[in-house]
Every structure is written in C-alpha cells, then in structure tokens.
Design a protein around this motif. Structure first.
Motif, PDB file in Angstrom:
ATOM      1  N   LEU A 131       0.812  -1.380   0.036  1.00  0.00           N
ATOM      2  CA  LEU A 131      -0.096  -0.052  -0.101  1.00  0.00           C
ATOM      3  C   LEU A 131       0.882   1.050  -0.205  1.00  0.00           C
ATOM      4  CD1 LEU A 131      -2.606  -1.021   2.624  1.00  0.00           C
ATOM      5  CD2 LEU A 131      -3.223  -0.767   0.241  1.00  0.00           C
ATOM      6  N   GLY A 132       0.368   2.150  -0.828  1.00  0.00           N
ATOM      7  CA  GLY A 132       1.132   3.563  -0.686  1.00  0.00           C
ATOM      8  C   GLY A 132       2.514   3.491  -1.083  1.00  0.00           C
ATOM      9  N   TRP A 133       3.212   2.645  -1.800  1.00  0.00           N
ATOM     10  CA  TRP A 133       4.620   2.943  -2.246  1.00  0.00           C
ATOM     11  C   TRP A 133       4.408   3.419  -3.603  1.00  0.00           C
ATOM     12  CZ3 TRP A 133       5.574   0.291  -6.918  1.00  0.00           C
ATOM     13  CH2 TRP A 133       4.637  -0.960  -7.144  1.00  0.00           C
ATOM     14  N   SER A 134       5.877   4.239  -3.940  1.00  0.00           N
ATOM     15  CA  SER A 134       6.244   4.470  -5.185  1.00  0.00           C
ATOM     16  C   SER A 134       7.317   3.800  -5.789  1.00  0.00           C
ATOM     17  CB  SER A 134       6.559   6.061  -4.862  1.00  0.00           C
ATOM     18  OG  SER A 134       7.981   5.996  -4.311  1.00  0.00           O
ATOM     19  N   GLU A 135       7.534   4.166  -6.838  1.00  0.00           N
ATOM     20  CA  GLU A 135       8.652   3.600  -8.023  1.00  0.00           C
ATOM     21  C   GLU A 135      10.053   3.814  -7.398  1.00  0.00           C
ATOM     22  OE1 GLU A 135       8.049   1.598 -10.350  1.00  0.00           O
ATOM     23  OE2 GLU A 135       6.148   1.636 -10.257  1.00  0.00           O
ATOM     24  N   ARG A 136      10.023   4.995  -6.469  1.00  0.00           N
ATOM     25  CA  ARG A 136      11.154   5.186  -5.535  1.00  0.00           C
ATOM     26  C   ARG A 136      11.511   4.368  -4.199  1.00  0.00           C
ATOM     27  NH1 ARG A 136      13.949   9.771  -7.739  1.00  0.00           N
ATOM     28  NH2 ARG A 136      12.447  10.941  -9.098  1.00  0.00           N
ATOM     29  N   CYS A 137      10.320   3.702  -3.717  1.00  0.00           N
ATOM     30  CA  CYS A 137      10.833   3.210  -2.487  1.00  0.00           C
ATOM     31  C   CYS A 137       9.686   2.152  -2.084  1.00  0.00           C
ATOM     32  CB  CYS A 137      11.049   3.926  -1.200  1.00  0.00           C
ATOM     33  SG  CYS A 137      11.286   3.236   0.238  1.00  0.00           S
ATOM     34  N   ILE A 138       9.754   0.920  -1.811  1.00  0.00           N
ATOM     35  CA  ILE A 138       8.510   0.103  -1.287  1.00  0.00           C
ATOM     36  C   ILE A 138       9.115  -0.429   0.024  1.00  0.00           C
ATOM     37  CG2 ILE A 138       8.273  -0.784  -3.642  1.00  0.00           C
ATOM     38  CD1 ILE A 138       9.582  -3.341  -3.290  1.00  0.00           C
TER      39      ILE A 138
END
Length: 331
Positions: A151-158
């Motif tokens: 949930l809520g992750w971006s391509e920059r950080c999971i």
C-alpha cells in the motif's frame, strides 16, 4: 564506526541549541536503532545529543483524562503501566509484540516512532537505496521484496515502517508532541510518518532540529475496546509481515466509533479511513466487516513475492474486529 562528538544535556533548550550548533547531529535515546545503523555505516552523525537526561521519562495523567507519555519512557514501562493496560490495551499489546524484553527495556517512546526501516537494501551500503542515497534507485523493487509494501509505495521506495507501537497509536488517535527552536507543536501520529512519494529519504513530518517530547493518548478513546494482532515469521519476536490495531465502540447495536490501522503494509502505519467510513453507523456483522476491509485493501498493489500480505492482513483485521464485537445474546 566513525568518530563523533557527544553531549548529554539536561534541558530541552540546551538540547535544541546543541543540535542546531552541530550540522549532521542526531538525537540519541535508547540507541536500539541508531547505534546499529552507525555500526553499519548507514548513519554517520558528526555529533550525538543524548536525550537520556532530559525530564521526559514520566507517564502523566492530565486533568481531561488523557495520558502523556514522555519521549524517553521505556517501551517496557509504557506497556506495563496499569493505566495503559486498562484504557489502551491495543498499545500495551503492540509494545509487547514489538521486540524482546531486553530491547523493550532500552527502547524509548520517541525512538520507537523515529526508527528507520529494516529493509535490507537500506542497510546494505553496496545496494541501491533511494532512502539511504537519493537517486541511486530501489534495489528491492526488482529484487527480494517479500517483506515489502503493498500500500502507498512509489517507484522510488517500497520499504515498510517497522513500528508496532505506532500502528496502535494511529488507531487510538494519539498525538505526537514536538519541540524545536520555533516552539512546540503537536500532530496526529497517523499523520506523523510519510509515504515515500518522490522523497523516500524523509520518513516523517518532523522539522529540522525538532525533538519528540512525548505522546498524548486522548481521553476520547480511553477505555474503548481495542486490540492489536501481528503476524510474523518468528513467534518469539520479529518485525510484522502484517499487523492490525482496532478500536471499536458500539452503541444501540451499531458501530459508533472505529479506529483501524495496519502495520507491515506501507511506508507508514496505514490508517484505514475507507474501512472506517464504511463501518461507522453499520451493524457489527461479519458481512459488514468483510465489505469494509475489502474496500480498504482494494488499493493494494502487491508485487510478485508479497501478494500474500493482502489476504493475511484481511484475515487479521476480520479476526480482531470479530473479537471486539460482543456475541449476540442467545434467546
């Protein structure tokens, strides 16, 4: 570990001034996270401001019925306080699930909120990590990501946030109190941590130089039925694969108040606002719980290795919601 300066101030003013006077300084409390990161070379502070001597180690009952826990209250003491156990059981349960007894005896309330992710790519200097080295990439995105965010992750950080305590505090509508050169302020714990977005190196909304001085447990949720449940690889102690905190109050056969937060699923404790809105005013039935939780988790974007987290979180939430609902009377 590199050399660094050190000061153990006795007043907040002295602490704030020392921090401001030393670029690259860090506040040190129990050290259960920061010292580990210093040993790994992830953190290399030039100066440590030890807050252990500040008068922030008490749990105080306020006239309006709320509780204030100081930033240097040990996790073990907060979990064992009779007022916390009786009025905010989800918090006590979360703290006890958070770590071994030895770590709870050292870890502090403020430090728990400010701990950094346990993502192995963040901790390994030879791996790319936008949180540690902005612009270097996210190694977990195409690498091993079984424990990472859905949930809520971006391509920059999971990466996921590791705190158990913060999940319970978010569900309980607790606030974090802050002090800096600009004065004091407070904000909801549910808003204190950030999603990664374009700047995963920023974990929280804390301003430069600010120090966490305490956590306020509100009178409004005191005494409400609440519970915390956590799924992990080791039953002894480990970080959450998924966890859930629920606060639930019924009135006249309907849900009058609900606070629901997930841990282990996102870059921050995930307050389940969609599920809460769907449940507010509804009858506390299994079907209502399922609809609300499914509505919340519909936003999940699992990757190849962590899709199991969605049904795991669902089952945890349904179990806790069911446990907090009184059984129907037998005619």
């Amino acid at each position: 570990m590199n050399g660094f300066g050190y000061l153990r101030p006795t007043t907040l003013q002295e602490a704030a001034e020392a921090y401001a006077a030393h670029p690259g300084a860090r506040y040190l409390a129990g050290g259960t996270n920061l010292v580990d990161l210093m040993k790994l070379g992830v953190e290399q502070p030039a100066f440590l401001v030890d807050v252990g001597a500040l008068p922030l180690d008490g749990i105080e009952e306020l006239p309006n019925g709320s509780l204030r826990a100081g930033a240097t209250v040990r996790n073990s003491d907060l979990a064992a306080d009779p007022r916390v156990r009786d009025r905010y059981p989800a918090l006590s349960q979360a703290l006890l699930a958070g770590a071994s007894g030895q770590l709870r005896n050292a870890a502090t309330t403020g430090g728990n909120l400010l701990q950094r992710t346990r993502c192995p790519y963040f901790q390994a200097l030879d791996k790319p990590c936008n949180k540690r080295d902005p612009g270097s990439g996210c190694g977990a995105l195409e690498g091993v990501h079984r424990d990472h965010a859905v949930l809520g992750w971006s391509e920059r950080c999971i990466a996921t946030h590791p705190s158990d305590m913060a999940v319970a505090l978010a569900a309980l509508d607790a606030e974090v109190e802050l002090h800096g050169t600009g004065g004091t302020r407070s904000m909801p714990v549910a808003d204190f941590h950030r999603l990664p977005g374009e700047h995963p190196e920023r974990d929280t909304e804390i301003r430069p130089g600010e120090i966490v001085t305490g956590v306020l447990l509100p009178a409004a949720t005191a005494g409400m039925p609440s519970a915390y449940r956590k799924a992990r690889d080791r039953a002894s102690y480990a970080f959450a694969l998924a966890s859930v905190a629920v606060v639930l109050r019924l009135a006249d056969g309907a849900i009058e108040h609900v606070g629901l937060a997930f841990g282990g699923l996102a870059h921050k404790p995930w307050r389940a606002r969609r599920a809460e809105e769907a449940l507010r005013g509804a009858a506390p039935t299994p079907a209502a719980f399922e609809r609300a939780v499914d509505l919340e988790l519909a936003a999940a974007r699992p990757l190849e290795e962590n899709a199991y987290k969605v049904p795991l979180a669902r089952n945890l939430a349904l179990d806790v919601l069911g446990r907090l609902t009184p059984a129907p009377a037998v005619a």
